[in-house]
Motif scaffolding. Structure first.
Motif, PDB file in Angstrom:
ATOM      1  N   THR A  41       0.209   4.390   1.651  1.00  0.00           N
ATOM      2  CA  THR A  41      -1.194   4.698   1.346  1.00  0.00           C
ATOM      3  C   THR A  41      -2.088   4.002   2.355  1.00  0.00           C
ATOM      4  O   THR A  41      -1.882   2.830   2.668  1.00  0.00           O
ATOM      5  N   MET A  43      -5.863   2.637   3.563  1.00  0.00           N
ATOM      6  CA  MET A  43      -7.205   2.260   3.157  1.00  0.00           C
ATOM      7  C   MET A  43      -8.140   2.715   4.280  1.00  0.00           C
ATOM      8  O   MET A  43      -8.019   2.251   5.421  1.00  0.00           O
ATOM      9  N   VAL A  58      -2.974   0.616   7.107  1.00  0.00           N
ATOM     10  CA  VAL A  58      -1.839   0.865   6.228  1.00  0.00           C
ATOM     11  C   VAL A  58      -1.080  -0.448   6.112  1.00  0.00           C
ATOM     12  O   VAL A  58      -0.534  -0.944   7.102  1.00  0.00           O
ATOM     13  N   ASP A  60       0.820  -1.630   2.790  1.00  0.00           N
ATOM     14  CA  ASP A  60       1.206  -1.654   1.379  1.00  0.00           C
ATOM     15  C   ASP A  60       1.752  -3.012   0.956  1.00  0.00           C
ATOM     16  O   ASP A  60       1.360  -3.567  -0.077  1.00  0.00           O
ATOM     17  N   VAL A  80      -8.433  -2.101  -2.404  1.00  0.00           N
ATOM     18  CA  VAL A  80      -9.352  -1.757  -1.308  1.00  0.00           C
ATOM     19  C   VAL A  80     -10.099  -2.985  -0.801  1.00  0.00           C
ATOM     20  O   VAL A  80     -10.435  -3.074   0.386  1.00  0.00           O
ATOM     21  N   ARG A 103     -11.932   3.739   0.843  1.00  0.00           N
ATOM     22  CA  ARG A 103     -11.252   4.649  -0.071  1.00  0.00           C
ATOM     23  C   ARG A 103      -9.771   4.708   0.272  1.00  0.00           C
ATOM     24  O   ARG A 103      -9.368   4.278   1.361  1.00  0.00           O
ATOM     25  N   THR A 104      -8.974   5.217  -0.649  1.00  0.00           N
ATOM     26  CA  THR A 104      -7.537   5.362  -0.400  1.00  0.00           C
ATOM     27  C   THR A 104      -7.209   6.821  -0.120  1.00  0.00           C
ATOM     28  O   THR A 104      -7.761   7.715  -0.755  1.00  0.00           O
ATOM     29  N   GLU A 105      -6.312   7.028   0.847  1.00  0.00           N
ATOM     30  CA  GLU A 105      -5.874   8.376   1.179  1.00  0.00           C
ATOM     31  C   GLU A 105      -4.414   8.327   1.605  1.00  0.00           C
ATOM     32  O   GLU A 105      -3.951   7.309   2.142  1.00  0.00           O
TER      33      GLU A 105
END
Length: 233
Positions: A41, A43, A58, A60, A80, A103-105
């Motif tokens: 994921t 940020m 990235v 994690d 975040v 935001r997360t994507e």
């Protein structure tokens, strides 16, 4: 494989590397977007300035460790928020501007062939990844036979994003009253109910409109364009 990088992108990556949560210093090394784990994921935060860009980190494992340490210390930390300092540092390396909300994507939506990617490594081991994708036209030096016209100069700015704000009114209070504010306090603004809201760009009035609701989200229906733009103090 040759990896394309820019001085600006490398500076942003170096700045981000210093603030990604890690027990050892991280070094930014140019990498390919294909090297980043696709199941991770990212940020992401949009930077509005000159140039404007999409920034992403990235990390994690680093985020999970930071969140766990914060919980153990009794100060819960949102994922975040763990990486916002790194994104803020990267944005400052790009120049003056505004960093939007983080935001997360999914990684697959963030990275592409035109994205500069850097592995943030400890030794030779990637601990995190940083990516920057500059938006809009890049400035080049024109030849004498290719001097841009005023319209061409304006077209170069078409992809630059700007932050618009809507204001329904203002008021002035002495410091004493500001310090006495509490939940439930009602502030009287300088305009009557039903008056149009001001639409501003960087503090300059560009339009007026009425507040509407679109799919449970507030919006502004523009009713008047302000010629020349008035500076709002």
């Amino acid at each position: 494989m040759t990896i394309a990088t820019t001085t600006l992108g490398k500076a942003a990556a170096d700045a981000a590397a210093t603030l990604v949560p890690s027990s050892v210093p991280l070094v930014a090394v140019p990498a390919s977007f294909a090297d980043v784990p696709v199941d991770s994921t990212a940020m992401v935060a949009s930077f509005v300035g000159s140039p404007s860009a999409e920034l992403a980190v990235v990390a994690d494992g680093a985020v999970a460790d930071a969140v766990a340490a914060a919980v153990e210390a009794g100060t819960p930390l949102a994922p975040v928020d763990a990486l916002r300092p790194a994104l803020e540092a990267a944005s400052r390396a790009l120049g003056s501007g505004v960093l939007e909300t983080v935001r997360t994507e999914p990684v697959s939506k963030v990275l592409a062939e035109d994205t500069e990617v850097y592995a943030l490594t400890a030794g030779d081991v990637p601990v995190a990844w940083f990516a920057v994708r500059v938006r809009g036209a890049r400035v080049t030096t024109p030849t004498t036979s290719q001097v841009p016209t005023p319209r061409a100069n304006l077209r170069m700015l078409y992809d630059v994003e700007m932050t618009l704000t809507a204001e329904i009114g203002r008021t002035r209070l002495p410091v004493r009253q500001v310090l006495e504010l509490a939940p439930g306090a009602v502030l009287e603004l300088d305009r009557t109910a039903g008056s149009p809201a001001d639409v501003m760009v960087n503090g300059r009035l560009v339009a007026r409109g009425e507040v509407v609701v679109v799919d449970e989200v507030y919006g502004i229906r523009v009713t008047e364009i302000v010629a020349g733009g008035e500076q709002v103090g």
